[in-house]
Design a protein around this motif. Structure first.
Motif, PDB file in Angstrom:
ATOM      1  N   ARG A   9       2.319 -18.758   2.483  1.00 31.16           N
ATOM      2  CA  ARG A   9       2.515 -17.376   2.893  1.00 31.16           C
ATOM      3  C   ARG A   9       2.387 -17.261   4.409  1.00 31.16           C
ATOM      4  NH1 ARG A   9       1.633 -17.213  -2.097  1.00 31.16           N
ATOM      5  NH2 ARG A   9       1.159 -15.628  -3.567  1.00 31.16           N
ATOM      6  N   LEU A  10       3.182 -16.355   4.978  1.00 30.17           N
ATOM      7  CA  LEU A  10       2.993 -15.967   6.378  1.00 30.17           C
ATOM      8  C   LEU A  10       1.959 -14.853   6.368  1.00 30.17           C
ATOM      9  CD1 LEU A  10       6.536 -15.617   8.001  1.00 30.17           C
ATOM     10  CD2 LEU A  10       4.723 -17.177   8.678  1.00 30.17           C
ATOM     11  N   ARG A  11       0.953 -14.968   7.214  1.00 27.49           N
ATOM     12  CA  ARG A  11      -0.124 -13.969   7.232  1.00 27.49           C
ATOM     13  C   ARG A  11      -0.410 -13.511   8.666  1.00 27.49           C
ATOM     14  NH1 ARG A  11      -3.376 -14.920   2.279  1.00 27.49           N
ATOM     15  NH2 ARG A  11      -2.525 -16.778   1.306  1.00 27.49           N
ATOM     16  N   LYS A  12      -0.730 -12.218   8.767  1.00 29.63           N
ATOM     17  CA  LYS A  12      -1.120 -11.691  10.064  1.00 29.63           C
ATOM     18  C   LYS A  12      -1.951 -10.430   9.854  1.00 29.63           C
ATOM     19  CE  LYS A  12       0.745 -10.616  14.635  1.00 29.63           C
ATOM     20  NZ  LYS A  12       1.966 -10.540  15.443  1.00 29.63           N
ATOM     21  N   SER A  13      -2.958 -10.257  10.699  1.00 32.56           N
ATOM     22  CA  SER A  13      -3.800  -9.062  10.683  1.00 32.56           C
ATOM     23  C   SER A  13      -3.501  -8.227  11.921  1.00 32.56           C
ATOM     24  CB  SER A  13      -5.284  -9.443  10.685  1.00 32.56           C
ATOM     25  OG  SER A  13      -5.598 -10.146   9.514  1.00 32.56           O
ATOM     26  N   PHE A  14      -3.550  -6.924  11.743  1.00 30.78           N
ATOM     27  CA  PHE A  14      -3.315  -5.972  12.825  1.00 30.78           C
ATOM     28  C   PHE A  14      -4.479  -4.998  12.842  1.00 30.78           C
ATOM     29  CE2 PHE A  14       0.722  -7.480  11.321  1.00 30.78           C
ATOM     30  CZ  PHE A  14       1.510  -7.621  12.449  1.00 30.78           C
ATOM     31  N   LYS A  15      -5.077  -4.794  14.007  1.00 31.99           N
ATOM     32  CA  LYS A  15      -6.196  -3.862  14.135  1.00 31.99           C
ATOM     33  C   LYS A  15      -5.767  -2.695  15.015  1.00 31.99           C
ATOM     34  CE  LYS A  15     -11.129  -3.715  14.778  1.00 31.99           C
ATOM     35  NZ  LYS A  15     -12.335  -4.495  15.056  1.00 31.99           N
ATOM     36  N   PHE A  16      -6.083  -1.485  14.557  1.00 27.65           N
ATOM     37  CA  PHE A  16      -5.656  -0.275  15.244  1.00 27.65           C
ATOM     38  C   PHE A  16      -6.858   0.565  15.657  1.00 27.65           C
ATOM     39  CE2 PHE A  16      -2.260  -1.716  12.525  1.00 27.65           C
ATOM     40  CZ  PHE A  16      -1.198  -1.709  13.407  1.00 27.65           C
ATOM     41  N   LYS A  17      -6.579   1.591  16.454  1.00 26.68           N
ATOM     42  CA  LYS A  17      -7.622   2.480  16.945  1.00 26.68           C
ATOM     43  C   LYS A  17      -8.310   3.204  15.794  1.00 26.68           C
ATOM     44  CE  LYS A  17      -6.736   6.560  18.558  1.00 26.68           C
ATOM     45  NZ  LYS A  17      -6.263   7.730  19.238  1.00 26.68           N
ATOM     46  N   ASP A  18      -7.513   3.628  14.805  1.00 24.52           N
ATOM     47  CA  ASP A  18      -8.076   4.394  13.696  1.00 24.52           C
ATOM     48  C   ASP A  18      -7.159   4.310  12.480  1.00 24.52           C
ATOM     49  OD1 ASP A  18      -5.908   6.151  14.235  1.00 24.52           O
ATOM     50  OD2 ASP A  18      -7.170   7.493  15.413  1.00 24.52           O
ATOM     51  N   PHE A  19      -7.561   4.981  11.414  1.00 21.51           N
ATOM     52  CA  PHE A  19      -6.823   4.964  10.159  1.00 21.51           C
ATOM     53  C   PHE A  19      -5.418   5.542  10.321  1.00 21.51           C
ATOM     54  CE2 PHE A  19      -5.745   6.953   6.028  1.00 21.51           C
ATOM     55  CZ  PHE A  19      -5.762   5.821   5.238  1.00 21.51           C
ATOM     56  N   ILE A  23      -1.966   3.666   9.206  1.00 20.54           N
ATOM     57  CA  ILE A  23      -1.019   4.209   8.221  1.00 20.54           C
ATOM     58  C   ILE A  23       0.363   4.385   8.830  1.00 20.54           C
ATOM     59  CG2 ILE A  23      -0.477   6.277   6.865  1.00 20.54           C
ATOM     60  CD1 ILE A  23      -2.498   4.362   5.566  1.00 20.54           C
ATOM     61  N   SER A  24       0.437   4.812  10.060  1.00 21.77           N
ATOM     62  CA  SER A  24       1.730   4.935  10.744  1.00 21.77           C
ATOM     63  C   SER A  24       2.434   3.579  10.804  1.00 21.77           C
ATOM     64  CB  SER A  24       1.529   5.493  12.153  1.00 21.77           C
ATOM     65  OG  SER A  24       2.754   5.541  12.846  1.00 21.77           O
ATOM     66  N   PHE A  25       1.676   2.546  11.136  1.00 20.39           N
ATOM     67  CA  PHE A  25       2.216   1.190  11.182  1.00 20.39           C
ATOM     68  C   PHE A  25       2.717   0.768   9.799  1.00 20.39           C
ATOM     69  CE2 PHE A  25       1.330  -3.387  10.578  1.00 20.39           C
ATOM     70  CZ  PHE A  25       2.215  -3.916  11.509  1.00 20.39           C
ATOM     71  N   ILE A  26       1.914   1.010   8.773  1.00 19.73           N
ATOM     72  CA  ILE A  26       2.305   0.657   7.413  1.00 19.73           C
ATOM     73  C   ILE A  26       3.612   1.351   7.029  1.00 19.73           C
ATOM     74  CG2 ILE A  26       1.689   0.944   4.972  1.00 19.73           C
ATOM     75  CD1 ILE A  26      -1.268   0.462   5.878  1.00 19.73           C
ATOM     76  N   ASN A  27       3.751   2.611   7.379  1.00 17.95           N
ATOM     77  CA  ASN A  27       4.993   3.336   7.076  1.00 17.95           C
ATOM     78  C   ASN A  27       6.195   2.715   7.783  1.00 17.95           C
ATOM     79  OD1 ASN A  27       3.856   5.191   5.292  1.00 17.95           O
ATOM     80  ND2 ASN A  27       3.298   6.581   6.945  1.00 17.95           N
ATOM     81  N   GLN A  28       6.002   2.280   9.013  1.00 18.21           N
ATOM     82  CA  GLN A  28       7.096   1.633   9.744  1.00 18.21           C
ATOM     83  C   GLN A  28       7.448   0.288   9.117  1.00 18.21           C
ATOM     84  OE1 GLN A  28       7.024   2.071  14.184  1.00 18.21           O
ATOM     85  NE2 GLN A  28       5.058   3.053  13.738  1.00 18.21           N
ATOM     86  N   VAL A  29       6.440  -0.451   8.706  1.00 16.80           N
ATOM     87  CA  VAL A  29       6.682  -1.723   8.005  1.00 16.80           C
ATOM     88  C   VAL A  29       7.483  -1.447   6.733  1.00 16.80           C
ATOM     89  CG1 VAL A  29       5.592  -3.616   6.718  1.00 16.80           C
ATOM     90  CG2 VAL A  29       4.693  -2.941   8.957  1.00 16.80           C
ATOM     91  N   GLY A  30       7.123  -0.387   6.028  1.00 12.70           N
ATOM     92  CA  GLY A  30       7.831  -0.027   4.805  1.00 12.70           C
ATOM     93  C   GLY A  30       9.304   0.252   5.035  1.00 12.70           C
ATOM     94  N   ASN A  44      -4.937  -2.618   3.400  1.00 14.30           N
ATOM     95  CA  ASN A  44      -5.447  -1.751   4.459  1.00 14.30           C
ATOM     96  C   ASN A  44      -6.877  -1.332   4.167  1.00 14.30           C
ATOM     97  OD1 ASN A  44      -5.380   1.667   5.014  1.00 14.30           O
ATOM     98  ND2 ASN A  44      -5.450   0.234   6.702  1.00 14.30           N
ATOM     99  N   VAL A  45      -7.747  -1.523   5.158  1.00 12.43           N
ATOM    100  CA  VAL A  45      -9.097  -0.988   5.131  1.00 12.43           C
ATOM    101  C   VAL A  45      -9.323  -0.323   6.482  1.00 12.43           C
ATOM    102  CG1 VAL A  45     -11.555  -1.492   4.927  1.00 12.43           C
ATOM    103  CG2 VAL A  45      -9.907  -2.792   3.566  1.00 12.43           C
ATOM    104  N   TYR A  46      -9.407   0.994   6.464  1.00  6.73           N
ATOM    105  CA  TYR A  46      -9.580   1.840   7.639  1.00  6.73           C
ATOM    106  C   TYR A  46      -8.568   1.497   8.740  1.00  6.73           C
ATOM    107  CZ  TYR A  46     -11.519   4.461  11.517  1.00  6.73           C
ATOM    108  OH  TYR A  46     -11.651   5.290  12.592  1.00  6.73           O
ATOM    109  N   ASN A  47      -8.969   0.765   9.774  1.00  6.05           N
ATOM    110  CA  ASN A  47      -8.060   0.501  10.892  1.00  6.05           C
ATOM    111  C   ASN A  47      -7.484  -0.918  10.876  1.00  6.05           C
ATOM    112  OD1 ASN A  47     -10.442  -0.839  11.604  1.00  6.05           O
ATOM    113  ND2 ASN A  47     -10.200  -0.405  13.779  1.00  6.05           N
ATOM    114  N   LEU A  48      -7.726  -1.661   9.803  1.00  6.73           N
ATOM    115  CA  LEU A  48      -7.253  -3.041   9.696  1.00  6.73           C
ATOM    116  C   LEU A  48      -6.151  -3.136   8.641  1.00  6.73           C
ATOM    117  CD1 LEU A  48      -7.653  -6.026  10.542  1.00  6.73           C
ATOM    118  CD2 LEU A  48      -9.244  -6.211   8.618  1.00  6.73           C
ATOM    119  N   VAL A  49      -5.024  -3.719   9.051  1.00  8.00           N
ATOM    120  CA  VAL A  49      -3.898  -3.939   8.141  1.00  8.00           C
ATOM    121  C   VAL A  49      -3.641  -5.436   8.091  1.00  8.00           C
ATOM    122  CG1 VAL A  49      -1.439  -3.516   7.711  1.00  8.00           C
ATOM    123  CG2 VAL A  49      -2.870  -1.710   8.701  1.00  8.00           C
TER     124      VAL A  49
END
Length: 77
Positions: A9-19, A23-30, A44-49
């Motif tokens: 699997r290709l894996r990567k973590s992304f950390k953001f300022k807040d939830f 979620i905005s990032f997740i929607n764009q990925v979608g 997704n857990v809070y600010n980590l995707v």
């Protein structure tokens, strides 16, 4: 951080300022996933995707996974 290959699997973590940013990032990925008709595992857990990409029919990483990863990396937050 770059994408890592682990357990077929290709894996990567992304950390953001807040939830909300996460979620905005997740929607764009979608949106990208729908365009490519190739859908990642998203955790997704809070600010980590965390994303995992692999081609289910091959049970391995394919060209399509790399294409999706490149498109995800273009998302500006």
């Amino acid at each position: 951080m770059s994408w890592k290959i682990s357990e077929n699997r290709l894996r990567k973590s992304f950390k953001f300022k807040d939830f909300n940013q996460a979620i905005s990032f997740i929607n764009q990925v979608g949106e990208i996933a729908e365009m490519l008709n190739h859908h990642p595992k998203i955790t997704n857990v809070y600010n980590l995707v965390e994303l995992e990409l692999w081609t289910h029919t091959k049970n391995d990483v394919t060209k399509l996974d790399h294409e999706l990863a490149e498109e995800i990396d273009k998302i500006k937050m």
